[in-house]
Write a protein that holds these residues in place. Structure first.
Motif, mmCIF file in Angstrom:
data_model
loop_
_atom_site.group_PDB
_atom_site.id
_atom_site.type_symbol
_atom_site.label_atom_id
_atom_site.label_comp_id
_atom_site.label_asym_id
_atom_site.label_seq_id
_atom_site.Cartn_x
_atom_site.Cartn_y
_atom_site.Cartn_z
ATOM 1 N N UNK A 73 -4.226 -1.960 -0.451
ATOM 2 C CA UNK A 73 -2.838 -1.635 -0.107
ATOM 3 C C UNK A 73 -2.813 -0.584 1.002
ATOM 4 N N UNK A 74 -3.869 -0.584 1.802
ATOM 5 C CA UNK A 74 -3.982 0.431 2.850
ATOM 6 C C UNK A 74 -3.166 0.023 4.080
ATOM 7 N N UNK A 77 -1.826 6.843 1.599
ATOM 8 C CA UNK A 77 -2.403 6.179 0.441
ATOM 9 C C UNK A 77 -1.878 4.770 0.468
ATOM 10 N N UNK A 78 -1.707 4.187 -0.706
ATOM 11 C CA UNK A 78 -1.196 2.827 -0.765
ATOM 12 C C UNK A 78 0.185 2.769 -0.102
ATOM 13 N N UNK A 79 0.442 1.654 0.601
ATOM 14 C CA UNK A 79 1.722 1.603 1.307
ATOM 15 C C UNK A 79 2.883 1.426 0.348
ATOM 16 N N UNK A 121 5.070 -5.362 5.758
ATOM 17 C CA UNK A 121 4.452 -4.905 4.505
ATOM 18 C C UNK A 121 5.494 -4.890 3.392
ATOM 19 N N UNK A 122 6.702 -4.445 3.729
ATOM 20 C CA UNK A 122 7.763 -4.368 2.727
ATOM 21 C C UNK A 122 8.102 -5.755 2.198
ATOM 22 N N UNK A 123 8.198 -6.727 3.110
ATOM 23 C CA UNK A 123 8.537 -8.100 2.697
ATOM 24 C C UNK A 123 7.481 -8.656 1.759
#
Ligand code: ZN
Length: 478
Positions: A289-290, A421-423, A443-445
């Protein structure tokens, strides 16, 4: 209740207009002035992104342009449920930036000095002008401004907006919170219009107002800040290197640095390299999740210091999320599966006995971290002994050190992110998620699709996603 973790380190040189860690400015020799902050008080350094961002929020609300340009700002996160920061500029808190969850946007709360700056920079919105005889009444006791006391007001005021209060001579006399909108004020004959937040106590407050030094750009201001704090930061460096050397001598274990791509672990890495040389293991855990920026930073750090960073990867988050469900604040399986497990496995396989890990934990980060000792055995990974060389550093110490070292820090910090950290993480707040949505829509989608899938399967409805209820396992159904 105010809770203190430790001394608040931030002071200011009013002459150079920069933050100081010590008692004297090492550039001009001026004595440092205290900055009054809300504890715990570990403000972060603002970058140009933050300045542009706050400038935009200010301009949208009050019409004043480029208010923060050429100045160093610090952002002090306030404790509490609402995401809010004290904006420190010119050595004092002049604004509070907060995320209004109902209006779903960032807004500003004003202090008197902030309002004066805004008028100086041409503010023309959210203003209420009051009669001079009302000014005299309010000087010694805060209260409310009633309709009959008002001379004029701008037509852009919404309910619960911060407004600038002027007297009939256009001087700033107060700031307050509107109780009603402009539309309503027009119709009213009596009643409360503005609740005063701050009001002048005497007339000479405005006469004492002097604008502070402005730099050509932020880089120039940062250079002066590094020079003005050189001796202090070098003594912190010396202590940290001494701590690393002594701990190593005492324990005689193989050494590891856990590098996360964040500023604290970068400072820890630099200090450990200076103390012990390159015969250490540097480990990066890729959670899956970087951010791209973080992966790039791992490469940049490898190149800059000519070292090899070992990349560890646990089980695939995107597969596991279908098995374990959405991670939440009360069910953080992700941290165990994607972070701790791969590190545990690595340590089991690579070290016969214990390993001495230098970690960038700082006491100011949180109340739970403030209770740690500087050397302790990890409870989950028994072979790992943690040692914390920058335990007593504030965020500002770390930034001044990294700038002094010209260290290759993660570019995410220049995009307004403070926690690397993780997004996506259940610990995130609404404002942080709003930033991800805007800065990293793809990334959000990707994450939202998982939430939608889960919500549909469990009949959770739109609010569960929109209001961020997924961050708590047991807040699913109302
Ligand atoms: Zn100075």
């Amino acid at each position: 209740m105010k809770t203190y973790i430790g001394k608040i380190h931030v002071k200011w040189c009013n002459n150079c207009n920069i933050p100081l860690l010590g008692r004297i400015c090492e550039v001009c020799g001026s004595e440092a002035k205290e900055v009054k902050l809300t504890p715990p008080g570990d403000p972060r350094l603002g970058f140009q992104y933050d300045i542009d961002f706050i400038n935009k929020v200010i301009e949208e609300e009050f019409g004043a342009k480029n208010v923060l340009n050429g100045k160093i700002i610090l952002l002090n996160k306030l404790p509490g449920n609402e995401e809010a920061y004290e904006v420190i500029v010119d050595g004092e808190v002049k604004y509070i930036l907060y995320f209004d969850e109902n209006k779903e946007k960032w807004k500003i709360k004003l202090k008197l000095s902030g309002a004066r700056d805004l008028m100086e920079k041409g503010a023309y919105k959210k203003i209420v002008k009051i009669k001079n005889d009302i000014v005299d009444i309010l000087k010694n006791r805060k209260g409310s401004i009633l309709k009959p006391g008002i001379v004029e007001f701008t037509n852009d005021i919404e309910e619960k907006d911060d407004v600038i209060i002027l007297d009939e001579n256009n001087r700033v006399v107060g700031v307050g919170l509107s109780v009603v909108s402009s539309e309503k004020i027009k119709e009213m004959e009596k009643g409360k219009v503005v609740k005063v937040r701050f009001f002048i106590k005497s007339d000479n407050e405005n006469e004492n107002y002097k604008p502070k030094k402005i730099y050509n750009n932020l880089e120039e201001a940062f250079n002066i800040m590094v020079k003005a704090n050189k001796g202090v930061i070098e003594s912190y460096e010396k202590n940290a290197i001494g701590f690393i050397k002594n701990t190593y001598k005492k324990l005689k274990k193989p050494v590891m640095v856990a590098f996360s791509g964040g500023k604290d672990s970068l400072a820890t890495l630099i200090l450990t390299l200076k103390a012990l040389g390159k015969n250490i293991d540097v480990v990066f855990i890729d959670t899956g999740l970087e951010f791209e920026e973080t992966l790039k930073n791992v490469e940049d750090v490898e190149k800059y210091y000519n070292i090899k960073i070992i990349r560890l990867k646990g089980e695939d988050f995107w597969e596991k999320v279908r098995e374990y469900g959405i991670p939440s604040r009360d069910n953080r399986w992700c941290s165990k599966i994607c972070k701790l497990e791969p590190l545990k496995k690595f340590i089991e396989e690579n070290y016969k006995d214990d390993v001495l890990a230098f970690v960038g934990i700082r006491k100011y980060e949180s109340f739970s971290r403030a209770k740690k000792r500087m050397i302790y055995r990890n409870t989950y990974i028994k072979k790992q002994i943690n040692a914390l060389p920058i335990y007593h550093w504030s965020s500002l110490h770390v930034w001044i050190y990294l700038l002094k070292e010209k260290a290759p820090y993660n570019k995410l910090y220049e995009k307004g992110f403070d926690r690397i950290g993780c997004f996506i993480c259940p610990a995130m707040e609404m404002g942080e998620m709003d930033k991800i949505k805007k800065e990293f829509p793809e990334l959000w989608v990707k994450w939202e699709n998982i939430l939608k899938e889960f919500a549909k399967k469990n009949n959770l409805g739109e609010e569960w996603i929109k209001k961020g209820l997924w961050r708590w396992k047991y807040k699913m159904v109302n």
